[in-house]
Design a protein around this motif. Structure first.
Motif, mmCIF file in Angstrom:
data_model
loop_
_atom_site.group_PDB
_atom_site.id
_atom_site.type_symbol
_atom_site.label_atom_id
_atom_site.label_comp_id
_atom_site.label_asym_id
_atom_site.label_seq_id
_atom_site.Cartn_x
_atom_site.Cartn_y
_atom_site.Cartn_z
ATOM 1 N N LYS A 1 -14.810 54.577 56.497
ATOM 2 C CA LYS A 1 -13.729 55.005 57.462
ATOM 3 C C LYS A 1 -12.007 55.541 56.619
ATOM 4 O O LYS A 1 -11.856 54.820 55.501
ATOM 5 N N LEU A 2 -11.043 56.319 57.511
ATOM 6 C CA LEU A 2 -9.946 56.229 56.969
ATOM 7 C C LEU A 2 -9.307 56.018 58.055
ATOM 8 O O LEU A 2 -8.748 56.513 58.359
ATOM 9 N N HIS A 3 -7.912 55.185 57.022
ATOM 10 C CA HIS A 3 -7.092 54.617 58.526
ATOM 11 C C HIS A 3 -5.590 55.420 57.684
ATOM 12 O O HIS A 3 -5.206 55.200 56.242
ATOM 13 N N LEU A 4 -4.670 55.510 58.185
ATOM 14 C CA LEU A 4 -3.368 56.093 57.960
ATOM 15 C C LEU A 4 -1.920 56.325 58.526
ATOM 16 O O LEU A 4 -1.097 56.992 58.624
ATOM 17 N N GLY A 5 -2.294 55.248 59.037
ATOM 18 C CA GLY A 5 -1.190 54.137 59.448
ATOM 19 C C GLY A 5 -1.498 54.384 61.169
ATOM 20 O O GLY A 5 -1.093 53.400 62.083
ATOM 21 N N THR A 6 -1.327 55.272 61.371
ATOM 22 C CA THR A 6 -0.671 55.827 63.008
ATOM 23 C C THR A 6 -1.971 56.458 63.516
ATOM 24 O O THR A 6 -2.748 56.412 65.014
ATOM 25 N N ASP B 1 7.236 51.924 44.446
ATOM 26 C CA ASP B 1 8.174 53.012 45.702
ATOM 27 C C ASP B 1 6.836 54.212 45.539
ATOM 28 O O ASP B 1 7.312 55.294 46.330
ATOM 29 N N LEU B 2 5.869 54.030 45.628
ATOM 30 C CA LEU B 2 4.838 55.217 46.099
ATOM 31 C C LEU B 2 4.435 55.048 47.368
ATOM 32 O O LEU B 2 4.781 54.253 48.123
ATOM 33 N N GLU B 3 4.649 56.250 47.617
ATOM 34 C CA GLU B 3 4.451 56.763 48.991
ATOM 35 C C GLU B 3 2.954 56.722 49.608
ATOM 36 O O GLU B 3 1.995 56.935 48.781
ATOM 37 N N LEU B 4 2.638 55.701 50.136
ATOM 38 C CA LEU B 4 1.359 55.766 50.835
ATOM 39 C C LEU B 4 0.518 56.298 51.822
ATOM 40 O O LEU B 4 0.654 57.076 52.701
ATOM 41 N N LEU B 5 -0.718 56.535 50.978
ATOM 42 C CA LEU B 5 -1.166 57.840 51.449
ATOM 43 C C LEU B 5 -2.222 57.588 52.928
ATOM 44 O O LEU B 5 -2.478 58.271 53.935
ATOM 45 N N GLY B 6 -2.967 56.383 52.299
ATOM 46 C CA GLY B 6 -3.972 55.930 53.077
ATOM 47 C C GLY B 6 -5.025 54.444 52.804
ATOM 48 O O GLY B 6 -4.429 54.455 51.841
ATOM 49 N N LEU B 7 -5.850 54.055 53.094
ATOM 50 C CA LEU B 7 -6.433 53.274 53.666
ATOM 51 C C LEU B 7 -8.413 54.039 53.580
ATOM 52 O O LEU B 7 -8.320 54.625 54.266
ATOM 53 N N THR B 8 -8.530 53.584 52.446
ATOM 54 C CA THR B 8 -10.373 53.837 52.373
ATOM 55 C C THR B 8 -10.911 52.419 52.886
ATOM 56 O O THR B 8 -10.447 51.207 52.225
ATOM 57 N N ALA C 1 5.516 73.800 59.928
ATOM 58 C CA ALA C 1 6.810 73.063 60.152
ATOM 59 C C ALA C 1 7.873 71.915 59.193
ATOM 60 O O ALA C 1 7.269 71.495 57.717
ATOM 61 N N SER C 2 8.863 71.491 59.529
ATOM 62 C CA SER C 2 9.609 71.151 58.058
ATOM 63 C C SER C 2 9.058 69.289 58.221
ATOM 64 O O SER C 2 9.448 69.044 57.439
ATOM 65 N N ARG C 3 8.477 69.035 58.921
ATOM 66 C CA ARG C 3 7.876 67.269 58.657
ATOM 67 C C ARG C 3 6.733 67.589 58.079
ATOM 68 O O ARG C 3 5.668 68.781 58.525
ATOM 69 N N ARG C 4 5.797 66.541 57.520
ATOM 70 C CA ARG C 4 4.401 66.515 57.015
ATOM 71 C C ARG C 4 4.443 66.071 58.075
ATOM 72 O O ARG C 4 4.273 65.444 58.918
ATOM 73 N N ASP C 5 2.876 66.948 59.361
ATOM 74 C CA ASP C 5 2.145 66.777 60.218
ATOM 75 C C ASP C 5 0.714 65.986 59.974
ATOM 76 O O ASP C 5 0.773 66.112 58.113
ATOM 77 N N MET C 6 -0.068 66.117 61.433
ATOM 78 C CA MET C 6 -1.358 64.645 60.443
ATOM 79 C C MET C 6 -1.949 65.774 59.500
ATOM 80 O O MET C 6 -2.690 65.335 58.856
ATOM 81 N N GLY C 7 -2.181 66.921 59.930
ATOM 82 C CA GLY C 7 -3.138 67.979 58.891
ATOM 83 C C GLY C 7 -2.549 67.354 57.692
ATOM 84 O O GLY C 7 -3.660 67.877 56.731
ATOM 85 N N THR C 8 -1.350 67.814 56.968
ATOM 86 C CA THR C 8 -0.832 67.749 55.736
ATOM 87 C C THR C 8 -1.142 66.677 55.438
ATOM 88 O O THR C 8 -1.276 66.100 53.639
ATOM 89 N N ARG C 9 -1.066 65.492 56.571
ATOM 90 C CA ARG C 9 -1.109 63.834 55.402
ATOM 91 C C ARG C 9 -3.196 64.117 54.871
ATOM 92 O O ARG C 9 -3.330 62.975 53.487
#
Length: 271
Positions: free
Chosen positions: A5-10, A216-223, A34-42
């Motif tokens: 499983k991968l979890h990215l918050g949303t 202040d690291l950018e949280l990418l996800g949870l494995t 897109a100017s914002r980071r979409d799900m694919g980028t994340r």
């Protein structure tokens, strides 16, 4: 062990939805309009970080790629990134290379620093130079108990870590930080000085890492990795218990994870 499983918050990915992860990874290198980071980028950022932040060494035997590491969790993670199209194909003390299956491109990274995992820090990190983009990155993964104070504020990590633990999954928090070259050079100087200290050397080095990198690291996800029992473990334990032999399981995982594993192994859980 197998990454389940991968979890990215949303959003989370597991089972059949891992095909979506592979689809996102296939688009590595594409210009995002897109100017914002979409799900694919994340997703791509998370998988790329997972493919770099480890101490795994690839090896080849009869043309077959395999992986070696002290940690089976890390092997499971690197095998997963390979399964979705981003393979670790080279690793030595100073560099590593990732092969992107969709584009047939190889991405090169220079390894500048490695901070190995140990039972005290409960995390490992790596500083790399992305040669394709000429960017410096500090990448880190570790237990939620230590990473929560290192990553940026969020409202989902603690809850989702507990949810995965109740599913019997071993969890790791994955995060990163982009570094300015001036900051890294200052860090390197201070870290070198701390490494030569004759008093409280380890504490001094840890203090420099904390001061320059671990905040202040950018949280990418949870494995979430499943720790599968070996063949015939359940039946063997059951035979022993029927013979009057008491069985205990010793684990360093969360209580929820230990409970799930002990039930599946038919052990007695004490903590």
């Amino acid at each position: 062990m197998e990454l389940k499983k991968l979890h990215l918050g949303t959003v989370s990915y597991a089972g059949d939805t891992m095909d979506l992860v592979a689809g996102y990874v296939a688009d590595i290198g594409e210009q995002v309009k897109a100017s914002r980071r979409d799900m694919g980028t994340r997703v791509r950022d998370l998988v790329t970080t997972m493919a770099i932040c480890h101490n795994v060494t690839p090896s080849y035997e009869d043309g077959e790629l395999s992986y070696q590491a002290a940690s089976p969790d890390e092997i499971a993670i690197v095998k997963f990134t390979k399964s979705v199209g981003l393979s670790l194909v080279k690793r030595d003390r100073h560099s590593l290379a990732l092969y992107h299956e969709a584009s047939k491109r190889t991405y090169e990274y220079e390894i500048l620093q490695v901070f190995p995992f140990n039972s005290d820090t409960k995390r490992m990190g790596i500083v790399v130079l992305d040669k394709t983009r000429d960017e410096l990155w500090f990448l880190q993964k570790g237990a939620d108990t230590v990473m929560m104070s290192i990553v940026q504020h969020n409202d989902w990590l603690e809850e989702e870590t507990s949810n995965m633990a109740r599913e019997g999954l071993r969890t790791l928090v994955v995060a990163r930080k982009k570094l300015k070259s001036t900051v890294y050079e200052e860090f390197k100087t201070k870290y070198q000085e701390a490494s030569m200290s004759m008093v409280n050397r380890d504490q001094s080095m840890a203090k420099v890492i904390s001061q320059y990198l671990e905040y202040d690291l950018e949280l990418l996800g949870l494995t979430g990795v499943e720790d599968r029992l070996q063949k015939d473990v359940k039946s063997s334990i059951e035979v022993l218990r029927n013979a009057g032999v008491k069985i205990w399981m010793l684990t360093g995982d969360k209580v929820e994870t230990a409970r799930c594993v002990s039930v599946s192994a038919k052990c007695m859980l004490t903590y």
